[in-house]
Design an enzyme around this catalytic site. Sequence first.
Site, PDB file in Angstrom:
ATOM      1  N   ASN A 105       0.858  -1.184   0.000  1.00 15.97           N
ATOM      2  CA  ASN A 105       0.000   0.000   0.000  1.00 15.97           C
ATOM      3  C   ASN A 105       0.896   1.236   0.000  1.00 15.97           C
ATOM      4  O   ASN A 105       2.125   1.135   0.047  1.00 15.97           O
ATOM      5  CB  ASN A 105      -0.978  -0.011   1.183  1.00 15.97           C
ATOM      6  CG  ASN A 105      -0.277  -0.046   2.539  1.00 15.97           C
ATOM      7  OD1 ASN A 105       0.801   0.505   2.712  1.00 15.97           O
ATOM      8  ND2 ASN A 105      -0.894  -0.702   3.515  1.00 15.97           N
ATOM      9  N   GLU A 109       3.361   1.532   2.945  1.00 17.46           N
ATOM     10  CA  GLU A 109       4.465   0.576   2.890  1.00 17.46           C
ATOM     11  C   GLU A 109       5.475   0.964   1.804  1.00 17.46           C
ATOM     12  O   GLU A 109       6.689   0.840   2.001  1.00 17.46           O
ATOM     13  CB  GLU A 109       3.904  -0.818   2.630  1.00 17.46           C
ATOM     14  CG  GLU A 109       3.110  -1.373   3.804  1.00 17.46           C
ATOM     15  CD  GLU A 109       2.226  -2.551   3.428  1.00 17.46           C
ATOM     16  OE1 GLU A 109       1.716  -3.213   4.348  1.00 17.46           O
ATOM     17  OE2 GLU A 109       2.033  -2.813   2.211  1.00 17.46           O
ATOM     18  N   ASP A 154      -5.789  -7.673   1.158  1.00 17.39           N
ATOM     19  CA  ASP A 154      -5.811  -9.111   0.925  1.00 17.39           C
ATOM     20  C   ASP A 154      -6.617  -9.454  -0.316  1.00 17.39           C
ATOM     21  O   ASP A 154      -6.257 -10.347  -1.081  1.00 17.39           O
ATOM     22  CB  ASP A 154      -6.405  -9.831   2.138  1.00 17.39           C
ATOM     23  CG  ASP A 154      -5.448  -9.886   3.311  1.00 17.39           C
ATOM     24  OD1 ASP A 154      -4.234  -9.769   3.085  1.00 17.39           O
ATOM     25  OD2 ASP A 154      -5.909 -10.048   4.451  1.00 17.39           O
TER      26      ASP A 154
END
Length: 275
Positions: A150, A153, A216
Site C-alpha cells: 500500500n 508501505e 488481501d
Amino acid sequence: MFLHQIAALGGRPILAAIIGNDAAGDLLISELERMCVSTGTIVRTSEVLTTTKTRVLAGHQHAPKNQVIRIDHEPSGSIPNGVRNEYLSLVRTAIEDADAVIFSDYGYGAADEHIFEFCREATANRSVPLIVDSRFRLSVFRGAFSATPNQEEAEAAIGGPINDESCKELLKKFGHRALLVTCGGRGMRLYEADKQCKVIPAIGSTEPVDVTGAGDTVIAAFALGLASGLDVADAASIANHAGGIVVMKKRTAVASADELAASLDREAARAFHRP
C-alpha cells in the site's frame, strides 16, 4: 483473509503455515476447511502460539457497531529448527502444485529470508509468479515477480513520498518485474520495467465503508489473474475491481465471482459508450 478471497473467486488456495496446538489453532483449521482452503501443508506444534486477534465492538443495540480496540495474542521467540524444517518441506509440497505463490510476511517469524529464497528459486524454476506481501520488511524480499504494497508501505521502503521516479527506482532496486501500489480512494499505480506508470482509478465510491481486508482482496485477485495467464495490467485491473467491491461492505468481506463479473461488465459498458 486472501485465502478466503481466492476460494470465493474459484481458486484452490493451499496454505503453508505454522500454528499452535491450541484452541485458537483448532478454530482456525475449522474455519479454513469451511472456506475450502487446503490445510494439509500446515504445521501444528505446541512450541508456538496461534496468532489471535480479538476485536472489541461498541455501539447501540440497533445501530452499527464500531471497533474500539483490538487485542492481539502473538507468538514470541524463535521457531525451533525441527519445526522450521518440517515447515520448509511442506512449503516445497505446496509450491509443486501452485500456479502462483503469495509470500505473506506479518513479522511473526515463519516467513523469513530463508523461506523466501527457497520460494523465489522454486517459483523461478517453474516460471510461476511469486507475489510479495510484507507489512514491515518489503526491502528484504527482492527478486520476486511482483509486490503489492500500500502507499504507506511503499513510502517506508522509499524513504519519502511516492512518485513515478521513486517507484521506478524501487522496482529496479527490488528486482521485481512489476510493482502494484494501492493508494486507497485514489486507486492504484502499476509500475513495470520499461513501461510508463499505469494509473488505475478507484472503482465505485472513493469513500469506503470499511477497508478491512482490502489489501488481501487485491493480492488474491491479482495472483489469480496472473495464475490464469493474464498479463500484469489486466490482472491489476481485476484486482482493482475486487478491492472496490469489498471496501463497500462492512467488516471483513470478500468479492464473489458474480460481483466481480458484474463490476467488469459495468466498466466495459461505460467504456463502450464513451464518445
